[in-house]
Enzyme design. Structure first.
Site, PDB file in Angstrom:
ATOM      1  NE  ARG A   1      -3.262  -3.255   6.340  1.00 16.06           N
ATOM      2  CZ  ARG A   1      -2.158  -3.414   5.975  1.00 16.06           C
ATOM      3  NH1 ARG A   1      -2.395  -4.392   5.000  1.00 16.06           N
ATOM      4  NH2 ARG A   1      -0.859  -3.299   6.322  1.00 16.06           N
TER       5      ARG A   1
ATOM      6  CB  THR B   1       1.745   0.914   6.308  1.00 17.38           C
ATOM      7  OG1 THR B   1       0.035   1.451   6.536  1.00 17.38           O
ATOM      8  CG2 THR B   1       2.291   1.219   7.657  1.00 17.38           C
ATOM      9  CB  ILE B   2      -1.563   5.662   6.462  1.00 16.60           C
ATOM     10  CG1 ILE B   2      -2.852   4.461   5.816  1.00 16.60           C
ATOM     11  CG2 ILE B   2      -1.448   6.183   4.867  1.00 16.60           C
ATOM     12  CD1 ILE B   2      -4.425   5.015   5.473  1.00 16.60           C
ATOM     13  CG  ASP B   3      -2.819   1.076   8.189  1.00 11.49           C
ATOM     14  OD1 ASP B   3      -3.693   0.940   7.877  1.00 11.49           O
ATOM     15  OD2 ASP B   3      -2.779  -0.243   7.462  1.00 11.49           O
TER      16      ASP B   3
ATOM     17  N   GLY C   1       0.971  -0.965  -0.211  1.00 14.66           N
ATOM     18  CA  GLY C   1       0.402  -0.469   0.181  1.00 14.66           C
ATOM     19  C   GLY C   1       0.839   1.239  -0.213  1.00 14.66           C
TER      20      GLY C   1
ATOM     21  CG  ASP D   1      -0.016  -1.650  10.555  1.00 13.75           C
ATOM     22  OD1 ASP D   1       0.945  -1.200  10.124  1.00 13.75           O
ATOM     23  OD2 ASP D   1      -1.024  -2.421   9.860  1.00 13.75           O
TER      24      ASP D   1
ATOM     25  NE  ARG E   1      -1.137  -4.632  -1.122  1.00 15.11           N
ATOM     26  CZ  ARG E   1      -2.309  -3.388  -1.186  1.00 15.11           C
ATOM     27  NH1 ARG E   1      -2.746  -3.009  -2.210  1.00 15.11           N
ATOM     28  NH2 ARG E   1      -1.315  -3.344  -0.059  1.00 15.11           N
TER      29      ARG E   1
ATOM     30  CG  ASP F   1       3.710  -7.020   8.705  1.00 15.27           C
ATOM     31  OD1 ASP F   1       4.438  -6.595   9.551  1.00 15.27           O
ATOM     32  OD2 ASP F   1       3.262  -8.188   8.730  1.00 15.27           O
TER      33      ASP F   1
ATOM     34  CD  GLU G   1      -9.653  -0.544   6.559  1.00 20.29           C
ATOM     35  OE1 GLU G   1     -10.532   0.153   5.886  1.00 20.29           O
ATOM     36  OE2 GLU G   1      -8.387  -0.162   6.923  1.00 20.29           O
TER      37      GLU G   1
HETATM   38  P1  ADP Z   1       2.023  -4.005   2.410  1.00 20.79           P
HETATM   39  O1  ADP Z   1       3.517  -3.682   2.585  1.00 20.79           O
HETATM   40  O2  ADP Z   1       1.601  -2.444   2.465  1.00 20.79           O
HETATM   41  O3  ADP Z   1       1.315  -4.999   3.704  1.00 20.79           O
HETATM   42  P2  ADP Z   1       1.007  -5.954   1.099  1.00 20.79           P
HETATM   43  O4  ADP Z   1       0.513  -7.069   2.313  1.00 20.79           O
HETATM   44  O5  ADP Z   1       0.103  -6.777   0.488  1.00 20.79           O
HETATM   45  O6  ADP Z   1       1.127  -4.636   2.163  1.00 20.79           O
HETATM   46  O7  ADP Z   1       2.486  -7.051   0.808  1.00 20.79           O
HETATM   47  C1  ADP Z   1       3.280  -6.525  -0.394  1.00 20.79           C
HETATM   48  C2  ADP Z   1       3.746  -7.120  -0.988  1.00 20.79           C
HETATM   49  O8  ADP Z   1       4.544  -8.013  -0.069  1.00 20.79           O
HETATM   50  C3  ADP Z   1       3.077  -8.687  -1.623  1.00 20.79           C
HETATM   51  O9  ADP Z   1       2.176  -8.289  -2.623  1.00 20.79           O
HETATM   52  C4  ADP Z   1       3.423 -10.079  -2.015  1.00 20.79           C
HETATM   53  O10 ADP Z   1       4.653  -9.515  -3.060  1.00 20.79           O
HETATM   54  C5  ADP Z   1       4.987  -9.459  -0.802  1.00 20.79           C
HETATM   55  N1  ADP Z   1       4.249  -9.970   0.611  1.00 20.79           N
HETATM   56  C6  ADP Z   1       4.017  -9.834   1.366  1.00 20.79           C
HETATM   57  N2  ADP Z   1       3.599 -11.022   2.322  1.00 20.79           N
HETATM   58  C7  ADP Z   1       4.665 -12.142   1.978  1.00 20.79           C
HETATM   59  C8  ADP Z   1       5.000 -13.231   2.288  1.00 20.79           C
HETATM   60  N3  ADP Z   1       5.278 -13.830   3.474  1.00 20.79           N
HETATM   61  N4  ADP Z   1       5.855 -13.873   1.572  1.00 20.79           N
HETATM   62  C9  ADP Z   1       6.312 -13.234   0.788  1.00 20.79           C
HETATM   63  N5  ADP Z   1       6.195 -12.333   0.185  1.00 20.79           N
HETATM   64  C10 ADP Z   1       5.356 -11.587   1.285  1.00 20.79           C
END
Ligand code: ADP
Length: 319
Positions: free
Chosen positions: A171, A125-127, A11, A129, A72, A103, A222
């Site tokens: 989230r 992240t804006i969250d 995000g 968290d 993603r 995360d 949310e």
């Molecule tokens: P954020 O980083 O904002 O939490 P996501 O959870 O969607 O967003 O994670 C972003 C990208 O990081 C995912 O699309 C994926 O490519 C990678 N990713 C997330 N979790 C894992 C994981 N457990 N193992 C490997 N890659 C991951």
């Protein structure tokens, strides 16, 4: 280390650009070549990378979003996908990576380090968290956006004597709701970390009218439930007129605040110096007004709680 890359993933959040800019300029000043990976891990797998010079990160500090793009990637979650990504980095001679994301993105970067790429993460992240940092990049801007909306909704709630429900992002976490709610003088703040009863909320709203309050602001995270459903319930149960605003992705955009620009710049500088000193598998966090190195396993493995003192104060001030 001669060459590093910067990537934004998951995000987006305001301040990512300021972090990229700082990482690039600090690295260039140290004589290191910097590449930018486009569109998150998808760009790493598809070899979508560009060389960055000082001018290529000009005119972005004031912009929300990320000029590198983000995405993603399901493929990155597989070992084969990550091996492809690492092969591309190695082809370009990239030895270290600065990853700005939430995360999930930081978890992914940790797995990359197991394949031989040094990594330092920044919490983006804006969250708010992420464990190991008092604030994440983007949080302050998002909270100010939510606060601005609450201020405006207060005007119209006051004119009509309504119960105004404002659903904010976050989230599974209540930081945005709690902070914007406290700063915006909300009467009720509903967050996933604190169970609540809709019937008790209704009772409190009715009582507040009896105490002389002419209108009410209810901020709903949310992750705490649907503001629309709660609004319908309050109307049915109390007869008080309700209106609901779901702020949504407006909270993800906009010019980053001073705090977010400073945070992003300071964390990014520390990320580069840590990487060049040979460190890896860490996240740079911000604790008690200082940049600190946090083991990435801790940052992604622990849950950050809301500040109970802030929640207590919000309730006291809502009387
Ligand atoms: P954020 O980083 O904002 O939490 P996501 O959870 O969607 O967003 O994670 C972003 C990208 O990081 C995912 O699309 C994926 O490519 C990678 N990713 C997330 N979790 C894992 C994981 N457990 N193992 C490997 N890659 C991951």
């Amino acid at each position: 280390m001669k060459k590093i890359a910067v990537i934004t993933s998951g995000g987006d959040c305001p301040g990512m650009n300021a972090a990229i800019r700082a990482a690039v300029r600090v690295a260039l000043a140290a004589g290191i070549e910097v590449w930018g990976i486009k569109n998150g891990y998808a760009g790493m797998i598809n070899d979508d990378m560009i060389n960055l010079d000082s001018r290529s990160v000009g005119d972005i500090i004031q912009k929300g979003g990320t000029f590198l793009g983000t995405a993603r990637s399901e493929e990155f979650k597989t070992l084969a996908g990550r091996q492809k990504a690492v092969a591309n980095l190695q082809k370009h001679g990239i030895e270290g990576l600065i990853i700005i994301g939430g995360d999930g993105s930081l978890t992914g970067a940790k797995l990359l380090s197991e394949l031989g790429i040094k990594m330092v993460g920044l919490p983006g992240t804006i969250d708010n968290d992420i464990w190991g940092t008092d604030y994440t990049i983007g949080f302050d801007t998002a909270v100010n956006t939510a606060l601005d909306a609450i201020n405006k909704l207060r005007d119209t709630a006051s004119s009509h004597g309504r119960v105004m429900l404002v659903e904010v992002m976050g989230r599974a976490c209540g930081w945005i709701a709690l902070t914007a709610g406290l700063a915006g003088g909300a009467e009720t703040i509903l967050i996933p970390e604190q169970p609540f009863s809709p019937d008790i909320i209704c009772k409190q709203l009715v009582e507040s009218r009896a105490k002389g309050k002419k209108y009410s602001i209810v901020v709903v995270a949310e992750g705490a439930g649907s503001a629309v459903k709660l609004g319908e319930y309050i109307l049915a149960k109390t007869g008080l007129e309700t209106r609901v605003s779901i702020l949504g992705h407006i909270q993800r955009g906009g010019a980053p605040t001073v705090s977010d620009r400073l945070l992003a710049s300071r964390l990014a500088e520390r990320a580069v110096t840590a990487l060049l000193a040979g460190r890896s598998e860490i996240m740079i966090g911000y604790q008690n007004n200082e940049c600190v190195e946090v083991p990435i396993a801790e940052a992604v493995g622990k849950k950050k709680d809301i500040d109970p003192e802030l929640y207590r104060l919000a309730n006291v001030l809502a009387q």
